[in-house]
Write an enzyme that holds these catalytic residues in place. Structure first.
Site, PDB file in Angstrom:
ATOM      1  N   TYR A   1       4.991  -8.799  -7.164  1.00 53.78           N
ATOM      2  CA  TYR A   1       4.867  -8.263  -5.799  1.00 53.78           C
ATOM      3  C   TYR A   1       4.387  -9.273  -4.763  1.00 53.78           C
ATOM      4  O   TYR A   1       4.358  -8.973  -3.592  1.00 53.78           O
ATOM      5  CB  TYR A   1       3.942  -7.028  -5.788  1.00 53.78           C
ATOM      6  CG  TYR A   1       2.539  -7.277  -6.311  1.00 53.78           C
ATOM      7  CD1 TYR A   1       1.535  -7.771  -5.472  1.00 53.78           C
ATOM      8  CD2 TYR A   1       2.213  -7.043  -7.643  1.00 53.78           C
ATOM      9  CE1 TYR A   1       0.256  -8.006  -5.949  1.00 53.78           C
ATOM     10  CE2 TYR A   1       0.936  -7.282  -8.136  1.00 53.78           C
ATOM     11  CZ  TYR A   1      -0.041  -7.763  -7.287  1.00 53.78           C
ATOM     12  OH  TYR A   1      -1.290  -8.010  -7.762  1.00 53.78           O
TER      13      TYR A   1
ATOM     14  N   ARG B   1      -7.188 -13.042  -2.758  1.00 56.74           N
ATOM     15  CA  ARG B   1      -7.500 -13.300  -4.170  1.00 56.74           C
ATOM     16  C   ARG B   1      -6.390 -14.173  -4.744  1.00 56.74           C
ATOM     17  O   ARG B   1      -5.218 -13.847  -4.652  1.00 56.74           O
ATOM     18  CB  ARG B   1      -7.715 -12.004  -4.966  1.00 56.74           C
ATOM     19  CG  ARG B   1      -6.495 -11.137  -5.172  1.00 56.74           C
ATOM     20  CD  ARG B   1      -6.700 -10.108  -6.292  1.00 56.74           C
ATOM     21  NE  ARG B   1      -5.877  -8.929  -6.119  1.00 56.74           N
ATOM     22  CZ  ARG B   1      -4.567  -8.850  -6.355  1.00 56.74           C
ATOM     23  NH1 ARG B   1      -3.899  -9.910  -6.767  1.00 56.74           N
ATOM     24  NH2 ARG B   1      -3.921  -7.731  -6.167  1.00 56.74           N
TER      25      ARG B   1
ATOM     26  N   HIS C   1      -4.456  -9.054  -9.773  1.00 58.12           N
ATOM     27  CA  HIS C   1      -5.477  -8.013  -9.608  1.00 58.12           C
ATOM     28  C   HIS C   1      -6.468  -8.051 -10.773  1.00 58.12           C
ATOM     29  O   HIS C   1      -7.673  -7.975 -10.596  1.00 58.12           O
ATOM     30  CB  HIS C   1      -4.822  -6.638  -9.531  1.00 58.12           C
ATOM     31  CG  HIS C   1      -5.799  -5.511  -9.577  1.00 58.12           C
ATOM     32  ND1 HIS C   1      -6.631  -5.225  -8.517  1.00 58.12           N
ATOM     33  CD2 HIS C   1      -6.120  -4.628 -10.558  1.00 58.12           C
ATOM     34  CE1 HIS C   1      -7.416  -4.199  -8.856  1.00 58.12           C
ATOM     35  NE2 HIS C   1      -7.118  -3.832 -10.081  1.00 58.12           N
TER      36      HIS C   1
HETATM   37  C1  LIG Z   1     -10.651   6.513  -7.488  1.00 57.43           C
HETATM   38  C2  LIG Z   1      -9.826   5.453  -8.155  1.00 57.43           C
HETATM   39  N1  LIG Z   1      -8.491   5.521  -8.096  1.00 57.43           N
HETATM   40  C3  LIG Z   1      -7.730   4.572  -8.712  1.00 57.43           C
HETATM   41  C4  LIG Z   1      -8.327   3.571  -9.414  1.00 57.43           C
HETATM   42  C5  LIG Z   1      -7.476   2.514 -10.106  1.00 57.43           C
HETATM   43  N2  LIG Z   1      -7.683   1.239  -9.397  1.00 57.43           N
HETATM   44  C6  LIG Z   1      -8.472   0.279  -9.901  1.00 57.43           C
HETATM   45  S1  LIG Z   1      -8.561  -1.040  -8.904  1.00 57.43           S
HETATM   46  C7  LIG Z   1      -7.505  -0.353  -7.780  1.00 57.43           C
HETATM   47  C8  LIG Z   1      -7.103  -1.093  -6.533  1.00 57.43           C
HETATM   48  C9  LIG Z   1      -8.251  -1.316  -5.631  1.00 57.43           C
HETATM   49  O1  LIG Z   1      -7.904  -2.200  -4.610  1.00 57.43           O
HETATM   50  P1  LIG Z   1      -8.924  -2.644  -3.515  1.00 57.43           P
HETATM   51  O2  LIG Z   1      -9.850  -1.534  -3.177  1.00 57.43           O
HETATM   52  O3  LIG Z   1      -8.160  -3.234  -2.412  1.00 57.43           O
HETATM   53  O4  LIG Z   1      -9.816  -3.763  -4.232  1.00 57.43           O
HETATM   54  P2  LIG Z   1      -9.326  -5.108  -4.920  1.00 57.43           P
HETATM   55  O5  LIG Z   1      -9.142  -4.774  -6.384  1.00 57.43           O
HETATM   56  O6  LIG Z   1      -8.089  -5.565  -4.264  1.00 57.43           O
HETATM   57  O7  LIG Z   1     -10.432  -6.096  -4.759  1.00 57.43           O
HETATM   58  C10 LIG Z   1      -7.111   0.906  -8.195  1.00 57.43           C
HETATM   59  C11 LIG Z   1      -6.193   1.774  -7.453  1.00 57.43           C
HETATM   60  C12 LIG Z   1      -9.733   3.538  -9.451  1.00 57.43           C
HETATM   61  N3  LIG Z   1     -10.408   2.570 -10.078  1.00 57.43           N
HETATM   62  N4  LIG Z   1     -10.465   4.478  -8.814  1.00 57.43           N
END
Ligand SMILES: Cc1ncc(C[n+]2csc(CCOP(=O)(O)OP(=O)(O)O)c2C)c(N)n1
Length: 369
Positions: A282, A269, A273
């Site tokens: 980071y 990406r 985020h």
């Molecule tokens: C169950 C849960 N825990 C924590 C969060 C907070 N949160 C939102 S996005 C994220 C990171 C997700 O990363 P990834 O699955 O790698 O997807 P990306 O955003 O990198 O596309 C987190 C921890 C959440 N939405 N749901």
């Protein structure tokens, strides 16, 4: 029917790629997509990128509260939209998939309506931005938790199997989601039930600021499929043609009754985020630059140019058309007007119970409606 000769092996050491950085076809078979299909893939990638930029601008200009960019994810996302049977198969997307949904056919006005919480949002502005969905296109409305849609995706696939509908479910999620218990429960149950679902991880290496190496000790994410007795394909998700062919084959196998599969699409990406994140804290700049040199749009553009299917004039035409369509859709979404406050009591249940009726009355009294 499953083809006798399968093109792709699961569990490869390197990500499956068919086009190299110079835009050269390096696949072990002949390209069999026609010019129109190739052009449509590129057109949808460009539209997805432009939508992304628009959504960010809406946040930057204060018109909405939040944005999650997906630039760099277009290869796999557009490939999925082009390999499912649109409006027949089911999609269980996550919050970074607006480009995929646009390519699937979700009207831009609905995506902007959702972003701005106007009446143009079929989900009535209930959620924060980046939570689209589409009933007519069988796209399950996005939920914020990173893996809560995995068990429902499996459930929908089991339903399709029981009813023998021939539908396939494709669900997408990030690398971070693969650490969730719900993810493992959903993937495991799909395998046990032989459910026609394809799990696609858009692995962009970070879960917010958390590097993949802190997420798992597995050599990659595709190998997690071994634990559940299904094939795991390791794919260059920034190569739209590799993504297209792998998804096509995997969906076909699954539709033919071979059971679920996992696809790890390696992407990057380019943005943070979300609009609430500072990725400079980071991610080294050089790393981002390195991956920008591998832009899925640029790689495919080079490929098309070699095939004599791309010209600067066509690019300008494409962009102009996509920009005009997005501008029109945005205008329409804004003109629809904000959702009324009292809608917050709608759709808690099919019919409101007394608490919703009473609370709605109190609110309307307060608002002088
Ligand atoms: C169950 C849960 N825990 C924590 C969060 C907070 N949160 C939102 S996005 C994220 C990171 C997700 O990363 P990834 O699955 O790698 O997807 P990306 O955003 O990198 O596309 C987190 C921890 C959440 N939405 N749901």
């Amino acid at each position: 029917m499953i083809k006798d000769t399968q093109r792709f092996e699961p569990f490869t050491r390197d990500p499956i790629a068919l086009v190299n950085e110079h835009g050269e076809w390096v696949g072990p078979f002949d390209l069999d997509l026609d010019e129109e299909q190739l052009r449509a893939l590129y057109r949808d990638m460009v539209a997805a990128r432009l939508l992304d930029e628009r959504l960010l601008l809406l946040q930057r200009s204060g018109k909405t509260s939040f944005a999650m960019e997906a630039a760099g994810h277009e290869g796999i996302q557009i490939a999925i939209a082009h390999t499912v049977k649109r409006g027949f198969d089911w999609l269980f997307p996550y919050y970074r998939d607006h480009g995929m949904l646009l390519a699937l056919g979700v009207p831009a006005v609905e995506i902007f309506g959702e972003t701005l919480a106007t009446r143009a949002d079929p989900a009535k502005g209930r959620q924060m931005p980046n939570h689209p969905g589409s009933k007519p296109l069988n796209a399950f409305t996005v939920a914020s938790p990173i893996a809560s849609h995995i068990p429902p995706a499996t459930g929908a696939a089991i339903s399709a199997k029981i009813q023998n509908t021939g539908q396939v479910v494709v669900t997408t999620f990030g690398d971070g989601a693969t650490s969730e218990g719900d993810w493992h429960a959903g993937v495991n149950f799909a395998s046990a039930q032989g459910a026609p679902v394809v799990f696609v991880v858009e692995n962009n290496r970070y879960a917010i600021s958390v590097d993949l190496q802190k997420q798992t000790g597995s050599e990659n994410l595709a190998v997690k499929a071994k634990a559940y007795g299904m094939p795991g394909y390791y794919l260059d998700g920034m190569d739209v043609l590799a993504s297209y062919y792998v998804m096509q084959e995997v969906i076909e196998r699954t539709r033919a009754g071979a059971g679920p599969a996992l696809v790890e699409a390696v992407v990057y990406r380019y943005g943070p985020h979300s609009s609430a994140d500072d990725d400079r804290l980071y991610r080294p700049k050089e790393e981002v630059e390195h991956w920008k040199q591998r832009d899925p749009l640029e790689r495919f553009r080079r490929f098309l140019e070699r095939q004599e299917l791309w010209t600067p004039e066509w690019e300008a035409e494409l962009r102009e058309a996509a920009e005009a369509e997005l501008a029109r859709a945005l205008e329409e979404a804004e003109a629809a007007g904000p959702v009324p406050e009292a809608w917050m009591f709608d759709d808690v249940y099919a019919e409101p119970l007394w608490p919703q009726i009473e609370q709605r009355r109190l609110l309307e009294e307060e608002l002088g409606a």
